[in-house]
Design a protein around this motif. Structure first.
Motif, PDB file in Angstrom:
ATOM      1  N   LEU A  24      21.747  -4.226  41.447  1.00  0.00           N
ATOM      2  CA  LEU A  24      21.973  -5.547  41.338  1.00  0.00           C
ATOM      3  C   LEU A  24      22.413  -5.920  42.784  1.00  0.00           C
ATOM      4  N   VAL A  25      23.944  -5.546  41.277  1.00  0.00           N
ATOM      5  CA  VAL A  25      25.695  -6.215  42.077  1.00  0.00           C
ATOM      6  C   VAL A  25      25.676  -5.656  43.622  1.00  0.00           C
ATOM      7  N   MET A  26      25.053  -4.206  43.597  1.00  0.00           N
ATOM      8  CA  MET A  26      26.100  -3.586  44.888  1.00  0.00           C
ATOM      9  C   MET A  26      24.832  -4.300  46.254  1.00  0.00           C
ATOM     10  N   GLN A  27      23.022  -4.742  46.030  1.00  0.00           N
ATOM     11  CA  GLN A  27      21.931  -4.712  46.128  1.00  0.00           C
ATOM     12  C   GLN A  27      23.171  -6.062  47.297  1.00  0.00           C
ATOM     13  N   LEU A  28      23.205  -7.314  46.619  1.00  0.00           N
ATOM     14  CA  LEU A  28      23.923  -8.247  46.414  1.00  0.00           C
ATOM     15  C   LEU A  28      25.487  -8.694  47.648  1.00  0.00           C
ATOM     16  N   GLU A  29      25.935  -7.934  47.239  1.00  0.00           N
ATOM     17  CA  GLU A  29      27.066  -7.123  47.953  1.00  0.00           C
ATOM     18  C   GLU A  29      26.714  -6.657  49.570  1.00  0.00           C
ATOM     19  N   GLU A  67      31.069 -13.712  40.587  1.00  0.00           N
ATOM     20  CA  GLU A  67      31.452 -14.555  40.403  1.00  0.00           C
ATOM     21  C   GLU A  67      32.670 -14.064  40.111  1.00  0.00           C
ATOM     22  N   ARG A  68      33.323 -13.756  39.333  1.00  0.00           N
ATOM     23  CA  ARG A  68      34.371 -12.796  38.624  1.00  0.00           C
ATOM     24  C   ARG A  68      34.990 -12.553  39.558  1.00  0.00           C
ATOM     25  N   GLY A  70      34.836 -13.768  42.830  1.00  0.00           N
ATOM     26  CA  GLY A  70      35.124 -14.928  44.031  1.00  0.00           C
ATOM     27  C   GLY A  70      33.659 -14.543  44.636  1.00  0.00           C
ATOM     28  N   ILE A  71      33.376 -13.490  45.165  1.00  0.00           N
ATOM     29  CA  ILE A  71      32.194 -13.192  45.669  1.00  0.00           C
ATOM     30  C   ILE A  71      31.265 -14.873  46.067  1.00  0.00           C
ATOM     31  N   VAL A  72      31.065 -14.620  44.897  1.00  0.00           N
ATOM     32  CA  VAL A  72      30.355 -16.545  45.137  1.00  0.00           C
ATOM     33  C   VAL A  72      30.664 -17.484  43.754  1.00  0.00           C
ATOM     34  N   THR A  73      30.637 -18.245  43.994  1.00  0.00           N
ATOM     35  CA  THR A  73      31.002 -19.581  43.386  1.00  0.00           C
ATOM     36  C   THR A  73      29.437 -20.121  42.358  1.00  0.00           C
ATOM     37  N   ARG A  74      29.541 -20.612  41.457  1.00  0.00           N
ATOM     38  CA  ARG A  74      28.858 -21.339  40.363  1.00  0.00           C
ATOM     39  C   ARG A  74      29.101 -22.964  40.852  1.00  0.00           C
ATOM     40  N   ASN A 168      39.318  -8.290  46.904  1.00  0.00           N
ATOM     41  CA  ASN A 168      37.904  -8.518  46.735  1.00  0.00           C
ATOM     42  C   ASN A 168      36.911 -10.566  46.589  1.00  0.00           C
ATOM     43  N   LEU A 169      38.540 -11.208  46.946  1.00  0.00           N
ATOM     44  CA  LEU A 169      37.957 -12.687  47.070  1.00  0.00           C
ATOM     45  C   LEU A 169      37.989 -12.819  48.611  1.00  0.00           C
TER      46      LEU A 169
END
Length: 234
Positions: A24-29, A67-68, A70-74, A168-169
């Motif tokens: 799922l992480v790979m798909q969202l990336e 989130e860790r 830095g690709i998305v924010t909450r 990554n950020l």
């Protein structure tokens, strides 16, 4: 950007059944990489569960991982969004990236060992195959492998980690120019030149090339952000 104008991820995108957290992480990336979801778009748990056939726990763990890095924010009471950067944030991030990368290259003991050159060239050759086949996911992954390998030559694991953290950020910034053929060909040529410079003793020229190499994606992102802001104000 006005909140009302931000988009939500489309559940009609290609679905994947019974997906695990890493997948799922790979798909969202990949969605972010290919601009299927854009900076500022919401990633809604229920829609992700529906699209990927994943459990809520799996979706939350995947979003936490993103989130860790830095690709998305909450945002409190608003959920998770693909990270969007202001012009000032982009400039500050790239100031740090330029400083870290230049310092790392100046620490290289050149010329690099022949076996190191061989390993780097092998990564580059695979990168060329992905470029030729227009396999952008592979282009992105091999690009990151190439640069991680280069900066490992600095001999400072903490500096390497800092460079990786800022790579990554800036994920959503760096990926925007991958689909532009002319810019991709420039990247290919610069990678080849980096390999040649590693065979010599000119740290300063190599350091400047590594800095110049990361700037086009910065300028492209800022131009897109400016256009987006202008459209919102219209």
């Amino acid at each position: 950007m006005p909140q009302a104008q931000r988009r939500t991820i489309d559940p009609s995108l290609d679905s994947v059944q019974a997906i695990g957290e890493a997948e799922l992480v790979m798909q969202l990336e990949e969605d972010i990489l290919f601009l299927r979801v854009k900076p500022g778009e919401r990633l809604v748990e229920d829609l992700l569960m529906q699209r990927f056939g994943a459990t809520r726990h799996c979706v939350r763990q995947a979003l936490n991982r993103l989130e860790r890095t830095g690709i998305v924010t909450r945002e409190p009471n608003k959920g998770v969004r693909v990270r969007s950067f202001s012009q000032e944030e982009v400039n500050q991030i790239y100031e740090v990236r330029e400083f870290l990368q230049r310092q790392a290259v100046l620490m290289f003991k050149l010329p690099a060992p022949p076996e190191f050159i061989d390993e780097l060239n092998a990564i580059h050759q695979t990168y060329l195959v992905h470029v030729k086949n227009a396999y952008l996911r592979g282009v992105h992954e091999l690009n990151d492998q190439f640069h991680s390998k280069i900066f490992s030559l600095c001999g400072n694991s903490y500096l390497e980690r800092s460079i990786q953290d800022y790579m990554n950020l800036s994920y959503a910034i760096r990926t925007n120019s991958l689909a532009v053929p002319d810019k991709l060909q420039i990247s290919v040529a610069q990678h080849a030149l980096m390999i040649e410079l590693l065979k010599g003793r000119d740290n300063w020229t190599l350091a400047q090339l590594c800095v110049d190499h990361i700037l086009p994606s910065k300028y492209e992102y800022l131009a897109q952000r400016k256009a987006s802001d202008a459209a919102d104000e219209a």
